[in-house]
Design an enzyme around this catalytic site. Structure first.
Site, mmCIF file in Angstrom:
data_model
loop_
_atom_site.group_PDB
_atom_site.id
_atom_site.type_symbol
_atom_site.label_atom_id
_atom_site.label_comp_id
_atom_site.label_asym_id
_atom_site.label_seq_id
_atom_site.Cartn_x
_atom_site.Cartn_y
_atom_site.Cartn_z
ATOM 1 N N VAL A 192 0.806 -1.227 0.000
ATOM 2 C CA VAL A 192 0.000 0.000 0.000
ATOM 3 C C VAL A 192 0.834 1.269 0.000
ATOM 4 O O VAL A 192 0.285 2.360 -0.118
ATOM 5 C CB VAL A 192 -0.974 0.029 1.203
ATOM 6 C CG1 VAL A 192 -1.989 -1.095 1.108
ATOM 7 C CG2 VAL A 192 -0.211 -0.032 2.523
ATOM 8 N N TYR A 193 2.144 1.160 0.134
ATOM 9 C CA TYR A 193 2.971 2.363 0.110
ATOM 10 C C TYR A 193 2.983 2.944 -1.298
ATOM 11 O O TYR A 193 3.508 2.334 -2.230
ATOM 12 C CB TYR A 193 4.409 2.061 0.552
ATOM 13 C CG TYR A 193 4.587 1.708 2.005
ATOM 14 C CD1 TYR A 193 3.527 1.743 2.913
ATOM 15 C CD2 TYR A 193 5.832 1.336 2.494
ATOM 16 C CE1 TYR A 193 3.710 1.416 4.247
ATOM 17 C CE2 TYR A 193 6.031 1.012 3.830
ATOM 18 C CZ TYR A 193 4.965 1.050 4.702
ATOM 19 O OH TYR A 193 5.151 0.722 6.028
ATOM 20 N N SER A 194 2.377 4.117 -1.440
ATOM 21 C CA SER A 194 2.269 4.794 -2.744
ATOM 22 C C SER A 194 1.666 3.870 -3.796
ATOM 23 O O SER A 194 2.111 3.816 -4.948
ATOM 24 C CB SER A 194 3.638 5.310 -3.202
ATOM 25 O OG SER A 194 4.064 6.372 -2.384
ATOM 26 N N GLY A 219 1.793 0.739 -4.339
ATOM 27 C CA GLY A 219 2.702 -0.235 -4.942
ATOM 28 C C GLY A 219 3.957 0.370 -5.524
ATOM 29 O O GLY A 219 4.913 -0.356 -5.841
#
Length: 343
Positions: A61-63, A65
């Site tokens: 979920v960071y940016s 993917g």
């Protein structure tokens, strides 16, 4: 660089790891964290590897993917030098099954992560949160399958309560599945809740702490001071609503103590805060983040020395809070003194 065992896994990780949440810069939260592109990521990873920091932590979920993709691209050609840690279970799409720890989502989530990272295995896979709608036996069975086929090597959890972790371990033990060896957890001088339940769990179950936000969501950088406005460049302007809460007076009390210890040691405030964590029980690795080379090099100087007992005690006292029930009677020894154990 000091290397420590990741819980009872027999696998060693560096005392400091690098958090790749600044890679990508997509969305309101992660754009405030940083917007590191591939070229800058390569430079930061060069510095890390030169210093012996070879653990890199990210999440699907960071940016959206992009963090995984940039990390994978930056490690291309040197995958064997790195320990890759990633997380899943938070919502990663619009579909009804694009969230949680179902067999469907875990398997498909790992496949997508492997593709973005440009690798055929994940060193440490962690569940980003507890999924109460999926039986723990199913979750641990699926994770065990991923370990057995070689797509994942070690397992961990993040943001779980003590009973959730223990229930998962019990299911793994009952059926002979792979166990959690890591707990990615929030822990800092202004966030010591980890000590009430999760630290004793880690000691009992051989689970090492992978510490996130060790500087209290940017509050222990040395830039926040009593009676002064929030610095213009602080990410707290945009992300305070996401941050773990802290009482302001306690924050300033801790910062005052950090200032005093920093003056004694000749170190910077963040380096003192990180070094305090490195001396805590169960801590396997502390994840440091950096939006630029200067921040990274400064954080790397948190290792190679130790605070004195007196300095640790000073920071302990400044950051101490009364634990919640049912821990406080045991924490200060009152219950034990009034009710001696039967013999």
């Amino acid at each position: 660089m000091e290397y420590r065992y990741l819980g009872n896994s027999g696998f060693k990780v560096p005392a400091l790891g690098f958090g790749a949440g600044t890679f990508g810069g997509k969305g309101p939260l992660f754009s405030a964290w940083g917007n590191t592109d591939i070229e800058e990521a390569k430079r930061l990873i060069d510095i890390c590897l030169e210093a012996g920091v070879n653990l890199f932590d990210t999440a699907d979920v960071y940016s959206d993917g992009a963090s995984e993709s940039i990390l994978g691209a930056a490690l291309k050609g040197r995958r064997e030098q790195a320990i890759i840690s990633t997380k899943l279970t938070l919502r990663a799409g619009d579909g009804p099954n694009d969230v949680g720890a179902s067999r469907h989502h875990l398997i498909s989530g790992v496949e997508r992560a492997l593709k973005r990272l440009g690798t055929d295995y994940i060193d440490l896979l962690q569940l980003h949160h507890f999924d109460a709608m999926t039986p723990v036996e199913s979750v641990m069975s699926t994770l065990d399958d991923l370990v057995r086929i070689g797509k994942v090597r070690y397992l961990g959890a993040s943001n779980f309560s003590g009973w959730q972790l223990m229930k998962s371990q019990a299911a793994a033990d009952k059926h002979g599945y792979s166990r959690f060896v890591a707990n990615q957890t929030y822990y800092s001088l202004i966030g010591r809740d980890y000590e009430w339940e999760l630290m004793p769990f880690g000691l009992d179950q051989g689970v090492g702490a992978v510490v996130w936000s060790p500087l209290g969501w940017g509050r222990l950088t040395g830039k926040i001071r009593r009676g002064q406005p929030l610095p213009e460049g602080s990410r707290l302007h945009d992300t305070a609503s996401f941050a773990p809460p802290v009482d302001e007076e306690r924050l300033y009390r801790v910062v005052d103590a950090l200032d005093a210890v920093a003056a004694e040691t000749g170190k910077r405030v963040p380096q003192v805060a990180l070094n305090w964590l490195l001396q805590r029980p169960t801590v396997s690795t502390v994840l440091i983040g950096a939006r630029n080379e200067q921040q990274l090099r400064q954080n790397l100087e948190a290792v190679g020395w130790n605070l004195s007992r007196e300095q640790v005690a000073q920071l302990d006292a400044a950051s101490a809070v009364t634990p919640p029930y049912p821990y406080y009677p045991y924490w200060n020894g009152q219950f034990a003194e009034r009710n001696p154990p039967a013999v």
